[in-house]
Write an enzyme that holds these catalytic residues in place. Sequence first.
Site, mmCIF file in Angstrom:
data_model
loop_
_atom_site.group_PDB
_atom_site.id
_atom_site.type_symbol
_atom_site.label_atom_id
_atom_site.label_comp_id
_atom_site.label_asym_id
_atom_site.label_seq_id
_atom_site.Cartn_x
_atom_site.Cartn_y
_atom_site.Cartn_z
ATOM 1 N N ASN A 81 -15.037 -20.436 3.185
ATOM 2 C CA ASN A 81 -15.535 -20.537 4.441
ATOM 3 C C ASN A 81 -16.069 -22.049 4.376
ATOM 4 O OD1 ASN A 81 -17.326 -19.905 2.338
ATOM 5 N ND2 ASN A 81 -18.796 -19.517 4.020
ATOM 6 N N ILE A 82 -15.970 -22.754 5.607
ATOM 7 C CA ILE A 82 -16.410 -24.109 6.039
ATOM 8 C C ILE A 82 -17.316 -23.970 7.089
ATOM 9 C CG2 ILE A 82 -15.323 -26.462 6.263
ATOM 10 C CD1 ILE A 82 -12.701 -25.119 5.325
ATOM 11 N N GLU A 83 -18.511 -24.136 6.865
ATOM 12 C CA GLU A 83 -19.455 -24.320 7.845
ATOM 13 C C GLU A 83 -19.748 -25.724 8.575
ATOM 14 O OE1 GLU A 83 -23.059 -22.651 6.170
ATOM 15 O OE2 GLU A 83 -22.087 -20.556 6.026
ATOM 16 N N CYS A 127 -14.362 -18.864 8.790
ATOM 17 C CA CYS A 127 -14.332 -18.249 7.618
ATOM 18 C C CYS A 127 -13.266 -18.410 6.690
ATOM 19 C CB CYS A 127 -14.375 -16.687 8.002
ATOM 20 S SG CYS A 127 -15.991 -16.148 9.159
ATOM 21 N N GLU A 133 -11.466 -16.159 5.440
ATOM 22 C CA GLU A 133 -10.090 -15.390 5.578
ATOM 23 C C GLU A 133 -9.422 -16.104 6.815
ATOM 24 O OE1 GLU A 133 -13.289 -14.268 5.777
ATOM 25 O OE2 GLU A 133 -13.328 -12.207 5.204
ATOM 26 N N CYS A 149 -15.587 -10.380 8.820
ATOM 27 C CA CYS A 149 -16.159 -10.509 10.177
ATOM 28 C C CYS A 149 -15.377 -9.864 11.314
ATOM 29 C CB CYS A 149 -16.638 -11.697 10.458
ATOM 30 S SG CYS A 149 -15.669 -12.921 11.207
ATOM 31 N N CYS A 181 -12.378 -12.249 12.255
ATOM 32 C CA CYS A 181 -11.303 -12.414 11.273
ATOM 33 C C CYS A 181 -10.382 -11.034 11.419
ATOM 34 C CB CYS A 181 -11.973 -12.630 9.923
ATOM 35 S SG CYS A 181 -12.371 -14.367 9.564
HETATM 36 N N1 THU Z 1 -18.228 -15.518 6.192
HETATM 37 C C1 THU Z 1 -16.937 -15.538 5.862
HETATM 38 O O1 THU Z 1 -16.334 -16.606 5.307
HETATM 39 N N2 THU Z 1 -16.342 -14.210 6.012
HETATM 40 C C2 THU Z 1 -16.627 -13.150 6.669
HETATM 41 O O2 THU Z 1 -15.829 -12.279 7.014
HETATM 42 C C3 THU Z 1 -17.779 -12.943 6.644
HETATM 43 C C4 THU Z 1 -18.915 -14.216 7.020
HETATM 44 C C5 THU Z 1 -18.807 -16.617 6.083
HETATM 45 C C6 THU Z 1 -19.316 -17.426 7.285
HETATM 46 C C7 THU Z 1 -20.622 -18.323 7.195
HETATM 47 O O3 THU Z 1 -20.066 -19.296 6.600
HETATM 48 C C8 THU Z 1 -21.055 -17.370 5.923
HETATM 49 O O4 THU Z 1 -20.325 -16.436 5.562
HETATM 50 C C9 THU Z 1 -22.382 -16.498 6.464
HETATM 51 O O5 THU Z 1 -21.891 -15.755 7.818
#
Ligand code: THU
Length: 137
Positions: free
Chosen positions: A46-48, A57, A59, A94, A97
């Site tokens: 994940n890259i915020e 996310c 995935e 999520c 995804c």
């Molecule tokens: N996140 C994912 O990378 N994959 C998911 O399916 C659930 C959420 C990440 C997004 C965000 O950076 C962090 O988790 C919190 O939501």
Amino acid sequence: MTDQVTIDHMLALAKDMTKRSYAPYSHFHVGAALLCDDGAIYTGCNIENASYGGTNCAERTAVFKAVSEGYRHFSALAIAGGPEGVIGEACPPCGICRQVLSEFCDADMPIYLAKAEGYDEYTLGQLLPLTFDLLEK
Ligand code: THU
């Protein structure tokens, strides 16, 4: 059918990818490993983003990396995630995804969710029933 060696390898890659996670806002670190139909594996984290909405996310990072390299057929996905990268409970994908996965993956594709001990297994169809789809597959 994914063999156990490959499943364990994918789970290890997904866990390792949590170290690449850029998550300064949520501190929730996620990694993913996507198995292509020829055996290649694409990973993601994940890259915020400060805008929050720009966050990608793990995935989707893996899917977009693979598709951008020419892959469109996938046979399994492993996901690992937790606060500060500590894997406890399973981290399910999520909704966004799940929808993105449904664009390229069959409903019977297995999804392995790493836990502190072992993993849970679902199919994409179990996680996203009654899928919205505009294309004949
Ligand atoms: N996140 C994912 O990378 N994959 C998911 O399916 C659930 C959420 C990440 C997004 C965000 O950076 C962090 O988790 C919190 O939501």
